[in-house]
Design a protein around this motif. Structure first.
Motif, PDB file in Angstrom:
ATOM      1  N   HIS A  29       0.830  -1.200   0.000  1.00 25.44           N
ATOM      2  CA  HIS A  29       0.000   0.000   0.000  1.00 25.44           C
ATOM      3  C   HIS A  29       0.863   1.248   0.000  1.00 25.44           C
ATOM      4  O   HIS A  29       1.979   1.267   0.531  1.00 25.44           O
ATOM      5  CB  HIS A  29      -0.932   0.000   1.210  1.00 25.44           C
ATOM      6  CG  HIS A  29      -2.089  -0.929   1.044  1.00 25.44           C
ATOM      7  ND1 HIS A  29      -3.071  -1.060   2.012  1.00 25.44           N
ATOM      8  CD2 HIS A  29      -2.441  -1.770   0.043  1.00 25.44           C
ATOM      9  CE1 HIS A  29      -3.972  -1.946   1.585  1.00 25.44           C
ATOM     10  NE2 HIS A  29      -3.602  -2.390   0.406  1.00 25.44           N
ATOM     11  N   TYR A  31      -0.803   4.528   0.385  1.00 26.48           N
ATOM     12  CA  TYR A  31      -1.536   5.622   1.009  1.00 26.48           C
ATOM     13  C   TYR A  31      -1.821   5.251   2.449  1.00 26.48           C
ATOM     14  O   TYR A  31      -2.300   4.156   2.737  1.00 26.48           O
ATOM     15  CB  TYR A  31      -2.841   5.889   0.246  1.00 26.48           C
ATOM     16  CG  TYR A  31      -2.595   6.245  -1.197  1.00 26.48           C
ATOM     17  CD1 TYR A  31      -2.481   5.251  -2.153  1.00 26.48           C
ATOM     18  CD2 TYR A  31      -2.442   7.570  -1.586  1.00 26.48           C
ATOM     19  CE1 TYR A  31      -2.212   5.570  -3.474  1.00 26.48           C
ATOM     20  CE2 TYR A  31      -2.182   7.897  -2.902  1.00 26.48           C
ATOM     21  CZ  TYR A  31      -2.068   6.887  -3.847  1.00 26.48           C
ATOM     22  OH  TYR A  31      -1.800   7.214  -5.149  1.00 26.48           O
ATOM     23  N   TYR A  33      -3.134   6.516   6.495  1.00 22.71           N
ATOM     24  CA  TYR A  33      -4.085   7.396   7.155  1.00 22.71           C
ATOM     25  C   TYR A  33      -4.041   7.187   8.667  1.00 22.71           C
ATOM     26  O   TYR A  33      -3.721   6.107   9.147  1.00 22.71           O
ATOM     27  CB  TYR A  33      -5.520   7.083   6.691  1.00 22.71           C
ATOM     28  CG  TYR A  33      -5.706   7.003   5.203  1.00 22.71           C
ATOM     29  CD1 TYR A  33      -5.434   5.826   4.521  1.00 22.71           C
ATOM     30  CD2 TYR A  33      -6.153   8.100   4.483  1.00 22.71           C
ATOM     31  CE1 TYR A  33      -5.591   5.741   3.147  1.00 22.71           C
ATOM     32  CE2 TYR A  33      -6.328   8.021   3.105  1.00 22.71           C
ATOM     33  CZ  TYR A  33      -6.045   6.840   2.447  1.00 22.71           C
ATOM     34  OH  TYR A  33      -6.213   6.768   1.081  1.00 22.71           O
ATOM     35  N   SER A  48      -3.934  12.137   5.944  1.00 24.46           N
ATOM     36  CA  SER A  48      -3.534  11.141   4.946  1.00 24.46           C
ATOM     37  C   SER A  48      -2.121  11.461   4.483  1.00 24.46           C
ATOM     38  O   SER A  48      -1.687  12.623   4.512  1.00 24.46           O
ATOM     39  CB  SER A  48      -4.508  11.103   3.774  1.00 24.46           C
ATOM     40  OG  SER A  48      -4.578  12.375   3.156  1.00 24.46           O
ATOM     41  N   TYR A  50       1.048  10.392   1.626  1.00 29.64           N
ATOM     42  CA  TYR A  50       1.422   9.708   0.388  1.00 29.64           C
ATOM     43  C   TYR A  50       2.740  10.281  -0.109  1.00 29.64           C
ATOM     44  O   TYR A  50       2.961  11.498  -0.045  1.00 29.64           O
ATOM     45  CB  TYR A  50       0.331   9.889  -0.673  1.00 29.64           C
ATOM     46  CG  TYR A  50       0.726   9.440  -2.051  1.00 29.64           C
ATOM     47  CD1 TYR A  50       0.964  10.358  -3.073  1.00 29.64           C
ATOM     48  CD2 TYR A  50       0.894   8.085  -2.323  1.00 29.64           C
ATOM     49  CE1 TYR A  50       1.351   9.938  -4.335  1.00 29.64           C
ATOM     50  CE2 TYR A  50       1.279   7.661  -3.589  1.00 29.64           C
ATOM     51  CZ  TYR A  50       1.504   8.595  -4.599  1.00 29.64           C
ATOM     52  OH  TYR A  50       1.887   8.167  -5.834  1.00 29.64           O
ATOM     53  N   SER A  55      -0.906  14.515   2.430  1.00 33.85           N
ATOM     54  CA  SER A  55      -1.716  14.877   1.277  1.00 33.85           C
ATOM     55  C   SER A  55      -2.997  15.597   1.686  1.00 33.85           C
ATOM     56  O   SER A  55      -3.526  16.412   0.934  1.00 33.85           O
ATOM     57  CB  SER A  55      -2.046  13.649   0.424  1.00 33.85           C
ATOM     58  OG  SER A  55      -2.494  12.578   1.211  1.00 33.85           O
ATOM     59  N   SER A  94      -4.475   1.899   5.722  1.00 32.74           N
ATOM     60  CA  SER A  94      -3.726   2.041   4.480  1.00 32.74           C
ATOM     61  C   SER A  94      -4.588   1.585   3.314  1.00 32.74           C
ATOM     62  O   SER A  94      -5.560   0.836   3.488  1.00 32.74           O
ATOM     63  CB  SER A  94      -2.420   1.243   4.535  1.00 32.74           C
ATOM     64  OG  SER A  94      -2.657  -0.155   4.534  1.00 32.74           O
ATOM     65  N   ASP A  97      -5.053   2.470  -3.295  1.00 42.47           N
ATOM     66  CA  ASP A  97      -5.430   3.618  -4.122  1.00 42.47           C
ATOM     67  C   ASP A  97      -6.132   4.632  -3.246  1.00 42.47           C
ATOM     68  O   ASP A  97      -6.851   4.259  -2.337  1.00 42.47           O
ATOM     69  CB  ASP A  97      -6.408   3.190  -5.236  1.00 42.47           C
ATOM     70  CG  ASP A  97      -5.741   2.300  -6.246  1.00 42.47           C
ATOM     71  OD1 ASP A  97      -6.151   1.141  -6.373  1.00 42.47           O
ATOM     72  OD2 ASP A  97      -4.795   2.775  -6.893  1.00 42.47           O
ATOM     73  N   PRO A  98      -5.969   5.913  -3.571  1.00 43.84           N
ATOM     74  CA  PRO A  98      -6.658   6.917  -2.755  1.00 43.84           C
ATOM     75  C   PRO A  98      -8.154   6.887  -3.000  1.00 43.84           C
ATOM     76  O   PRO A  98      -8.597   6.604  -4.113  1.00 43.84           O
ATOM     77  CB  PRO A  98      -6.048   8.226  -3.259  1.00 43.84           C
ATOM     78  CG  PRO A  98      -5.646   7.931  -4.654  1.00 43.84           C
ATOM     79  CD  PRO A  98      -5.225   6.487  -4.676  1.00 43.84           C
TER      80      PRO A  98
ATOM     81  N   TYR B  96      -9.707  10.193  -5.065  1.00 44.42           N
ATOM     82  CA  TYR B  96      -8.472  10.735  -4.505  1.00 44.42           C
ATOM     83  C   TYR B  96      -8.674  11.547  -3.235  1.00 44.42           C
ATOM     84  O   TYR B  96      -7.858  12.382  -2.888  1.00 44.42           O
ATOM     85  CB  TYR B  96      -7.718  11.571  -5.555  1.00 44.42           C
ATOM     86  CG  TYR B  96      -7.426  10.755  -6.782  1.00 44.42           C
ATOM     87  CD1 TYR B  96      -8.197  10.893  -7.919  1.00 44.42           C
ATOM     88  CD2 TYR B  96      -6.408   9.808  -6.776  1.00 44.42           C
ATOM     89  CE1 TYR B  96      -7.946  10.119  -9.036  1.00 44.42           C
ATOM     90  CE2 TYR B  96      -6.162   9.021  -7.886  1.00 44.42           C
ATOM     91  CZ  TYR B  96      -6.934   9.189  -9.013  1.00 44.42           C
ATOM     92  OH  TYR B  96      -6.694   8.421 -10.123  1.00 44.42           O
ATOM     93  N   LYS B  98     -10.147  11.522   1.040  1.00 44.99           N
ATOM     94  CA  LYS B  98     -10.270  10.693   2.227  1.00 44.99           C
ATOM     95  C   LYS B  98     -11.640  10.046   2.303  1.00 44.99           C
ATOM     96  O   LYS B  98     -12.588  10.449   1.650  1.00 44.99           O
ATOM     97  CB  LYS B  98     -10.058  11.539   3.472  1.00 44.99           C
ATOM     98  CG  LYS B  98     -11.168  12.560   3.700  1.00 44.99           C
ATOM     99  CD  LYS B  98     -10.903  13.385   4.930  1.00 44.99           C
ATOM    100  CE  LYS B  98     -12.075  14.302   5.236  1.00 44.99           C
ATOM    101  NZ  LYS B  98     -12.234  15.354   4.227  1.00 44.99           N
TER     102      LYS B  98
END
Lengths: 113, 111
Positions: A29, A31, A33, A48, A50, A55, A94, A97-98, B96, B98
């Motif tokens: 992973h 991304y 959080y 978050s 990245y 991000s 995690s 992909d976002p 993209y 949260k």
């Protein structure tokens, strides 16, 4: 099945102390959080992360908080000068992909006294 | 600003019957919706998801329905089992961005 792991599972700290919560996201992973849940309330987004930078962050994530990915596997949340209202369950998550499915760890329960 | 709303804090259902958990959202930019299940003192566990191009997704006993015009989704559990007793969180995201959670609905399945 790959999973997100968090340590410690429970930490009690004195008000004003610094706390570091650690997370090992799922290995492929990208991304990461942090969320938190104050007892009896909703799961709240904190930040978050990245490509080694933040991000997105919420208004909760003020200067008291910081995140770091120090070694390519761990993802940490640092809380400086803890306050009573920081007591909550902190969840690391995690995703590959976002905005897609995120997978949560078991949580770190922080109690500030 | 509650972008994801779960208006029922709790629900009790008899074992074997259908559990229907509801969720409303306000942000028309949301295009991906998820349900998570959470036991006390554990992290949320992903259950099922649906993208905005679909109106139904099924996985075993769990089905999620999406009504985009009403900005409403629901989770159906059939048949309900005592082990399904947990807090269910509706969540949503836009590309993209949260994931935003609702406040949760506590489901109790009575044997």
């Amino acid at each position: 099945e790959p999973e997100v792991t968090q340590t410690p599972s429970h930490q009690v700290t004195q008000m004003g102390q610094e706390v570091i919560l650690r997370c090992v996201p799922i290995s492929n992973h990208l991304y990461f959080y942090w969320y938190r849940q104050i007892l009896g309330q909703k799961v709240e987004f904190l930040v978050s992360f990245y490509n080694n930078e933040i991000s997105e962050k919420s208004e909760i994530f003020d200067d008291q908080f910081s995140v770091e990915r120090p070694d390519g596997s761990n993802f940490t949340l640092k809380i400086r000068s803890t306050k009573l209202e920081d007591s909550a369950m902190y969840f690391c998550a995690s995703s590959g992909d976002p905005g897609n499915t995120i997978y949560f760890g078991e949580g770190s329960w922080l109690t500030v006294v | 600003d509650q972008q994801v709303k779960q208006n029922s804090p709790s629900l009790s259902v008899q074992e074997g019957r259908i559990s229907i958990l509801n969720c409303d959202y306000t942000n028309s930019m949301f295009d991906y919706f998820l349900w998570y299940k959470k036991y006390p003192a554990e992290g949320p566990t992903f259950l099922i998801s649906i993208s905005s191009i679909k109106d139904k997704n099924e996985d075993g006993r769990f089905t999620v329905f999406l009504n985009k015009s009403a900005k409403h989704l629901s989770l159906h559990i059939v048949p309900s089992q005592p082990g399904d007793s947990a807090v269910y969180f509706c969540a949503a995201s836009s590309s993209y961005q949260k994931v935003t959670f609702g406040i949760g609905t506590k489901l109790q399945v009575i044997p």
